[in-house]
Scaffold this motif. Sequence first.
Motif, mmCIF file in Angstrom:
data_model
loop_
_atom_site.group_PDB
_atom_site.id
_atom_site.type_symbol
_atom_site.label_atom_id
_atom_site.label_comp_id
_atom_site.label_asym_id
_atom_site.label_seq_id
_atom_site.Cartn_x
_atom_site.Cartn_y
_atom_site.Cartn_z
ATOM 1 N N ASN A 113 1.890 8.866 0.159
ATOM 2 C CA ASN A 113 1.297 8.325 1.374
ATOM 3 C C ASN A 113 2.150 7.213 1.966
ATOM 4 O O ASN A 113 2.599 6.318 1.256
ATOM 5 C CB ASN A 113 -0.107 7.807 1.077
ATOM 6 C CG ASN A 113 -0.859 7.501 2.370
ATOM 7 O OD1 ASN A 113 -0.757 8.251 3.337
ATOM 8 N ND2 ASN A 113 -1.591 6.404 2.392
ATOM 9 N N CYS A 114 2.388 7.312 3.272
ATOM 10 C CA CYS A 114 3.061 6.234 4.001
ATOM 11 C C CYS A 114 2.004 5.591 4.887
ATOM 12 O O CYS A 114 1.680 6.132 5.953
ATOM 13 C CB CYS A 114 4.200 6.784 4.857
ATOM 14 S SG CYS A 114 4.856 5.576 6.028
ATOM 15 N N PRO A 115 1.425 4.468 4.433
ATOM 16 C CA PRO A 115 0.321 3.889 5.183
ATOM 17 C C PRO A 115 0.746 3.372 6.558
ATOM 18 O O PRO A 115 -0.099 3.175 7.429
ATOM 19 C CB PRO A 115 -0.164 2.749 4.287
ATOM 20 C CG PRO A 115 0.917 2.493 3.320
ATOM 21 C CD PRO A 115 1.720 3.744 3.192
ATOM 22 N N GLY A 126 16.577 6.155 2.718
ATOM 23 C CA GLY A 126 15.177 6.270 3.111
ATOM 24 C C GLY A 126 14.396 5.302 2.248
ATOM 25 O O GLY A 126 14.956 4.669 1.351
ATOM 26 N N CYS A 127 13.101 5.201 2.526
ATOM 27 C CA CYS A 127 12.313 4.254 1.737
ATOM 28 C C CYS A 127 12.433 4.564 0.250
ATOM 29 O O CYS A 127 12.634 3.686 -0.579
ATOM 30 C CB CYS A 127 10.848 4.286 2.175
ATOM 31 S SG CYS A 127 10.649 3.741 3.881
ATOM 32 N N ALA A 128 12.336 5.840 -0.103
ATOM 33 C CA ALA A 128 12.390 6.226 -1.512
ATOM 34 C C ALA A 128 13.729 5.858 -2.136
ATOM 35 O O ALA A 128 13.818 5.626 -3.341
ATOM 36 C CB ALA A 128 12.145 7.726 -1.654
ATOM 37 N N GLY A 186 0.792 -1.224 0.000
ATOM 38 C CA GLY A 186 0.000 0.000 0.000
ATOM 39 C C GLY A 186 0.820 1.269 0.000
ATOM 40 O O GLY A 186 0.274 2.375 -0.009
ATOM 41 N N CYS A 187 2.125 1.146 0.014
ATOM 42 C CA CYS A 187 2.987 2.330 0.037
ATOM 43 C C CYS A 187 2.822 3.120 -1.255
ATOM 44 O O CYS A 187 2.752 2.552 -2.346
ATOM 45 C CB CYS A 187 4.444 1.909 0.203
ATOM 46 S SG CYS A 187 5.570 3.310 0.104
ATOM 47 N N GLY A 188 2.794 4.427 -1.129
ATOM 48 C CA GLY A 188 2.653 5.301 -2.290
ATOM 49 C C GLY A 188 3.807 5.170 -3.279
ATOM 50 O O GLY A 188 3.671 5.529 -4.453
HETATM 51 S S1 SF4 Z 1 7.498 2.858 5.828
HETATM 52 FE FE1 SF4 Z 1 6.015 4.080 4.751
HETATM 53 S S2 SF4 Z 1 7.178 5.049 3.109
HETATM 54 FE FE2 SF4 Z 1 8.396 3.384 3.873
HETATM 55 S S3 SF4 Z 1 7.924 1.677 2.558
HETATM 56 FE FE3 SF4 Z 1 6.597 1.509 4.323
HETATM 57 S S4 SF4 Z 1 4.789 2.584 3.699
HETATM 58 FE FE4 SF4 Z 1 6.334 3.174 2.257
#
Ligand code: SF4
Lengths: 363, 612
Positions: A220-222, A71-73, A40-42
Amino acid sequence: MSASGTNGAAKTNGTAEPSGPRVLTKADFQSDAETRWCPGCGDYAVLAAVQGFLPEVGVPPERTVFVSGIGCAGRFSYYMNTYGVHGIHGRAPALASGLAAARPDLSVWVVSGDGDALSIGGNHLIHALRRDVPLKILLFNNRIYGLTKGQVSPTSERGKVTKSTPFGSPDEPFNPVALALGAGATFVARTIDRDKHHLPAMLRAAVAHPGAALIEIYQNCPVYNDGAFDALTEKDTRDDALVMLEHGQPIRFGADGKHGIVRRADGDLEVAEVADVGENALLVHDAHRTDPSLAFALSQIGELDGGATPIGIFRQSPRASDAAARTAELSAARASFTAADLAKLLHGSNTWSVGASGAGAER
Amino acid sequence: MSSAAKPIEELERVIVRFAGDSGDGMQLVGGRFTDVTAVLGNDLATLPNFPAEIRAPAGTLAGVSSFQIHFASREILTPGDAPNVLVAMNPAALKANVSALERGATIIANEDAFTTRNLAKAGYETNPLEDGSLEAHVVRRIPMTTLTARAVEGMAEVSTRDGMRAKNMFALGLLCWLYDRPTAVAESWLDKKFAANKPALEANLAALRAGWAFGETTELIDHRYTVATAHDVAPGIYRTVNGTTATALGLVAASERSGLSLVLASYPITPASELLHELARHRSAGVRTIQAEDEIAAAGMALGAAFGGALGVTATSGPGMDLKAETIGLAVMLELPMIVIDVQRAGPSTGMPTKTEQSDLLMAMYGRHGESPLPIVCATTPSQCFDAALEAARIAIRYRTPVILLTDLFLANSSEPWLIPDVTKLPAIDPQLARANGSGTFAPYARNADQARPWAIPGIPGLEHRIGGIEKSQPSGGISYDPENHQLMTNQRKAKVAGIEVAALEVDADPDAELLVIGWGSSYGTLRTAVRRIREGGGAIAHAQFRNLNPLPANTGEILRAYPRVLVAEMNDGQLVKLLRSEFLLDLESYAVTQGRPLLAAEMEREMLSRL
Ligand code: SF4
């Protein structure tokens, strides 16, 4: 985690020696690394949008480079079947600037997050924008630290309760669009992860821009900040919350466009009812203005302040630059620099020779 | 200028120190005196010394700037310990430098500057030119300011200010006369420098000539000296270089030899900025220089450029190294060629930015988190910086690794004659860039016999790959948290660096030597000079100097074990000795000083003698 992990090795592009014009597809840009974002991560939507968009640019994967931070991105670069560097926290714009300086023939993208770009890497971001390095910068803004499990970020709203701010964040957030404009960015846009039409449109405009292009993507970070942008995406709220900026068009929003943005006599912008002020009073968006003041004023309208949030291109004003010409000059100089030139350089302008006898002789 | 009738005495070597206020142009005078000496074919070595403050209060001790030159008719290796002649342009310059003089040395003082006010600023209660405190020295009091003013008097357009500023040229002219050096190169330098400012040119030339003429006519000095062309130097074409220029030229040579374009990203810092300035001028060689927003970015840009297939270089000093550590660690992980030049200065923290030291060795060796070995090269003399830069490039490119090149402030600023190498004989560096293999798979962490991985630069279809700071699986390069794989990669990174081919350590030894003196980097000249003196006194001794610090030459252990006593000398608190002791478990002796200056031949001679 398993030993196999995600795979950084090249996936074959099938046609190493293309015959005839090469037709690029989304698959050409998809690596076979397994995506590891939370369900579900954006980020998934952005990845799909970028992979889906790139074929239309026509730059093949081998001439495309994604440089990401931490970071996640930051994982983004592993999922693109292009060249890629997953760098260190905040430093992606620096790595990318060096790469772009050495290789002006490449299409260089930077993928960063709000913590990466605006906290630890703030200096690199503003200077890449100031220098107008031809980078396409995707700033994934989820207003939270995800990979480190939920601390306040430089874009988190004041009062936000997180693990590191159990009594609420005491600090004002950064407005990334305003920050970029302040740094002299020549292209600044904002879009939303889920918007399948708007996001590619912003990518398209960024690619067409010759200098640095920054796109803030509300993501969005669910897991740690779910619903941060719901007001902008949910059917019942978005009409009144989202202001779509379109160059050359009067700025209006809300159901049937009943709200609009007007410039007051003192120069400030405010939201007004079209019925009250009349259509002709609405501000016509001009992203091409050299003066960034209007773009900055628009950036100040935002849902954090209880108002509506503009998305779209705030500024698209290419700056005249001789950077490309200078780079081309250096490349040509390097290409024609020979051993004889090197010998001349080593000699400099003041030499003397010592004969076999050891006698010195003035040049 | 004709030579005067005064007798000329031949000397083997001379040490001159020009000292004045930082506004007096002492570095400029030193540089020109170096030029006129170089063309005579003397061997020479120089040591500039200037204050950290750009404009320290005029006339104070903090504002004193000096330039020392040692020139000789035989090979010399250091700028010399004690000057034979001190030119003191003001009381502060005298006070700051007089302690370096030995009994009998000559002081040439600009007596016009010895005013009550200037004496007070320098902290003198009485005038040392008059109070007898300099009686161990030969003092020549010359009113240089007055004589210069007189020389430019009546010259159209020359302002009093131009005249005042030219007094350094008067000193230069006088010294050129005293040591029998024709001033032609200095004059042509002035022609170029002041091409756009005729009045300044005229004033400077007039002052220079007045200085020379004063020597010829004055009754104060009845003697001239000459130093013949050096007789024991190799034949060839020479120029003078300082370490900064030599490093820059070495990098350009590496670019030409490897076919790679050179990208230098740096952030201003003393003393490494000079390298940025130097390379920024070489546009004709296609050199790209970037003044980055900070030290971190500079390292990142160099590494980014390397990913793109350039020879990526970043240069800094002390505090900048701290900031680059994270990026250097990434380069270790990415296994990409990158050169990090550390022009060492006295630390810690800001320390003494204009003073030299060798105290970054352990940081270069260990200053990153995790197990992150990398090769370290150091330069031994100003001109040898050229070879050291080439060596760093060779290792970086062949082994796909960041390399730290350690120079220091002394090397960067000092100059010496350089036998210009034959370009065609410089070894080619083949970057062996990866080519499309057509197989459809590409393993970015497959290793060759050198344990090096492929350098696959963007642009080649089929070689698209993603790399990053996360541990990678061997050989696919994919992310891996597997314990066995991490052990394997740790071992391979270590083995790659340990296996780098470096030249054997050379020892200059007397057959019956019992004491080995060992150093690294810029102490080379001092140690050789001290060793030569020991030998002249009949002592037997051995000397070796490291140029590669990681890996150490393969024969290092064998050499260390061959001598009953080994003395390790360095300008830090004993960093190399610590490495050698831990590596070889030997009882090595240490001589280590941190005084912000090069080791002196005299102190090393004393240290050696005490151990013979
Ligand atoms: S923590 Fe949030 S931004 Fe990082 S991967 Fe999970 S949902 Fe996506």
